[in-house]
Design an enzyme around this catalytic site. Sequence first.
Site, PDB file in Angstrom:
ATOM      1  N   SER A 136      -6.344   9.682  -2.304  1.00  0.00           N
ATOM      2  CA  SER A 136      -5.335   9.908  -2.782  1.00  0.00           C
ATOM      3  C   SER A 136      -5.895  11.670  -3.911  1.00  0.00           C
ATOM      4  O   SER A 136      -7.208  11.035  -4.594  1.00  0.00           O
ATOM      5  CB  SER A 136      -4.770   9.699  -4.148  1.00  0.00           C
ATOM      6  N   LYS A 162      -3.639  12.007   0.838  1.00  0.00           N
ATOM      7  CA  LYS A 162      -2.798  12.159   0.383  1.00  0.00           C
ATOM      8  C   LYS A 162      -3.285  13.307  -1.282  1.00  0.00           C
ATOM      9  O   LYS A 162      -3.870  13.200  -1.497  1.00  0.00           O
ATOM     10  CB  LYS A 162      -2.198  10.864  -0.705  1.00  0.00           C
ATOM     11  N   LYS A 164      -1.122  15.823  -4.645  1.00  0.00           N
ATOM     12  CA  LYS A 164      -0.345  15.585  -5.870  1.00  0.00           C
ATOM     13  C   LYS A 164      -0.065  16.912  -5.376  1.00  0.00           C
ATOM     14  O   LYS A 164      -0.544  17.931  -6.124  1.00  0.00           O
ATOM     15  CB  LYS A 164      -1.606  15.685  -7.046  1.00  0.00           C
ATOM     16  N   ASP A 189       2.674  13.033  -3.617  1.00  0.00           N
ATOM     17  CA  ASP A 189       2.487  12.536  -4.425  1.00  0.00           C
ATOM     18  C   ASP A 189       3.541  13.951  -6.467  1.00  0.00           C
ATOM     19  O   ASP A 189       2.358  14.044  -5.798  1.00  0.00           O
ATOM     20  CB  ASP A 189       2.034  11.437  -4.799  1.00  0.00           C
ATOM     21  N   GLU A 214       6.199  10.932  -1.917  1.00  0.00           N
ATOM     22  CA  GLU A 214       6.354   9.847  -2.383  1.00  0.00           C
ATOM     23  C   GLU A 214       6.684  10.099  -4.486  1.00  0.00           C
ATOM     24  O   GLU A 214       6.412  11.344  -4.535  1.00  0.00           O
ATOM     25  CB  GLU A 214       4.246   9.284  -3.100  1.00  0.00           C
ATOM     26  N   ASP A 239       6.462   5.050  -5.872  1.00  0.00           N
ATOM     27  CA  ASP A 239       6.074   4.496  -6.704  1.00  0.00           C
ATOM     28  C   ASP A 239       6.075   4.061  -7.739  1.00  0.00           C
ATOM     29  O   ASP A 239       6.945   2.432  -7.672  1.00  0.00           O
ATOM     30  CB  ASP A 239       5.145   5.143  -6.689  1.00  0.00           C
ATOM     31  N   LYS A 263       1.872  -0.899  -5.883  1.00  0.00           N
ATOM     32  CA  LYS A 263       1.062  -1.381  -7.194  1.00  0.00           C
ATOM     33  C   LYS A 263       0.883  -2.975  -7.878  1.00  0.00           C
ATOM     34  O   LYS A 263       1.835  -2.833  -8.982  1.00  0.00           O
ATOM     35  CB  LYS A 263       0.631  -0.657  -7.779  1.00  0.00           C
ATOM     36  N   GLY A 291      -2.960   2.672  -5.737  1.00  0.00           N
ATOM     37  CA  GLY A 291      -3.874   2.255  -6.853  1.00  0.00           C
ATOM     38  C   GLY A 291      -3.974   3.480  -8.041  1.00  0.00           C
ATOM     39  O   GLY A 291      -3.380   4.070  -8.018  1.00  0.00           O
TER      40      GLY A 291
HETATM   41  O1  OSB Z   1       1.014   7.837  -8.377  1.00  0.00           O
HETATM   42  O2  OSB Z   1      -0.232   6.559  -7.617  1.00  0.00           O
HETATM   43  C1  OSB Z   1       0.285   7.560  -8.411  1.00  0.00           C
HETATM   44  C2  OSB Z   1      -3.888   7.817  -9.958  1.00  0.00           C
HETATM   45  C3  OSB Z   1      -2.896   7.908 -11.187  1.00  0.00           C
HETATM   46  C4  OSB Z   1      -2.119   7.675 -11.746  1.00  0.00           C
HETATM   47  C5  OSB Z   1      -1.313   7.371 -10.482  1.00  0.00           C
HETATM   48  C6  OSB Z   1      -1.646   7.385  -9.365  1.00  0.00           C
HETATM   49  C7  OSB Z   1      -2.921   8.058  -8.912  1.00  0.00           C
HETATM   50  C8  OSB Z   1      -3.181   7.474  -7.732  1.00  0.00           C
HETATM   51  C9  OSB Z   1      -4.600   7.780  -7.677  1.00  0.00           C
HETATM   52  O3  OSB Z   1      -2.741   8.526  -6.644  1.00  0.00           O
HETATM   53  C10 OSB Z   1      -4.367   6.423  -6.320  1.00  0.00           C
HETATM   54  C11 OSB Z   1      -6.840   5.934  -6.474  1.00  0.00           C
HETATM   55  O4  OSB Z   1      -7.064   6.768  -6.072  1.00  0.00           O
HETATM   56  O5  OSB Z   1      -7.172   5.084  -7.241  1.00  0.00           O
HETATM   57 MG    MG Z   2       1.994   7.376  -7.186  1.00  0.00          MG
END
Ligand code: OSB
Ligand code: MG
Length: 370
Positions: A136, A162, A164, A189, A214, A239, A263, A291
């Site tokens: 991500s 992935k 953002k 995401d 996402e 999520d 999660k 994560g």
């Molecule tokens: O939305 O999945 C998410 C990180 C912080 C808060 C929310 C998210 C995320 C990530 C990172 O997408 C996932 C990771 O590398 O741990």
């Molecule tokens: Mg997410």
Amino acid sequence: MQITQVTIREMKMRMKEPFSTSFGTMQDKHFLLLEVHDELGNTGWGESVAFDAPWYTEETVETSLHMLRDFLIPLLLGKDISHPDDVGSLFAPIRGNNMAKASLECAIWDLYAKRKGISLAEALGGQRERIEVGISIGIQKDLADLVDKVQRYLEEGYKRIKVKIKPGADVEVLRGLRSAFPHVPLMADANSAYSLDDIDLLKRLDEFNLLMIEQPLAHDDIIDHAVLQKQLKTPICLDESINSFEDARKAVELGSTKVINVKIGRVGGLSEAKRIHDYCMEKGIHVWCGGMLEAGIGRAHNIALTSLPNFTLPGDTAGSSRYWEKDIIDPEVIVENGYITVPSAPGIGFTPNLRTIEEFTTDIWHFKEN
Ligand code: OSB
Ligand code: MG
């Protein structure tokens, strides 16, 4: 097993790089490490995943500490627990606060597996010997930086990218990425940055052949996502909206989601994560493990969970070195050709590195039955 003592360490670790989402930027990871002790001198470890501020869900490091100290640990101390699934009913009188609950429940799972002399993955019913991992990537300064990062992670072997997105950094970013990487498994995401008013914009994302989008809509919505899914070709993955088995069931029944990001912290622990996994498997809904920028202990729990059979899509559980100069477990989590080997040693299968743990500990509390 009898829980005789719980230790909470407050931790602060600096990430190699800041991580930016539609809700903000993080550079320092502040969290709690939980260590539970039994009557035989065994220990189990858990890690809290709430952030400093309540912008992902309502929990924070401080609320987790409050819940653990004043409610959850007192419920657990001195109790005889035959299986970690029992922890959920013990915690049932406390509403919400899933991340606080999960940190303690995960430590109990580790302890339980260690007492049985089996790996956490095996205790959960996992079968996979290695898991596929994606990565991500946070919002970058510009497209060139993002393309560079993606290129580097693909070279490291990550199986799925992935990125953002947020209003103003969405369609053109994805267009640029798609043209640079026409065939890479790609997803976006939004972390709840859009509403149904943005439906025309969200429909434009269909042309990029994303694996999924996402959490495009509100963090607590499952109704509008069903409306949106009917108009999108791109599968929606929820999520933030899924905080329990019941949320998962309702979202699947309504058609709000075609994939679920599981999660452990968000759903209140490994037992609930497994229930969601089992239900989705029965319904033909694929799941993957999300994560929360975890350090080694939390990452180890994610790896064990991902060994279950319906975790068919690469998760966000990247290797330690993607986040940290130095992680708090031995060995660190290593990604090879996009795979992590699921450890077979008892419990989480990684040894907490007490020296590095001490280095990053800013406060410590011990709780004993009195
Ligand atoms: O939305 O999945 C998410 C990180 C912080 C808060 C929310 C998210 C995320 C990530 C990172 O997408 C996932 C990771 O590398 O741990
Ligand atoms: Mg997410």
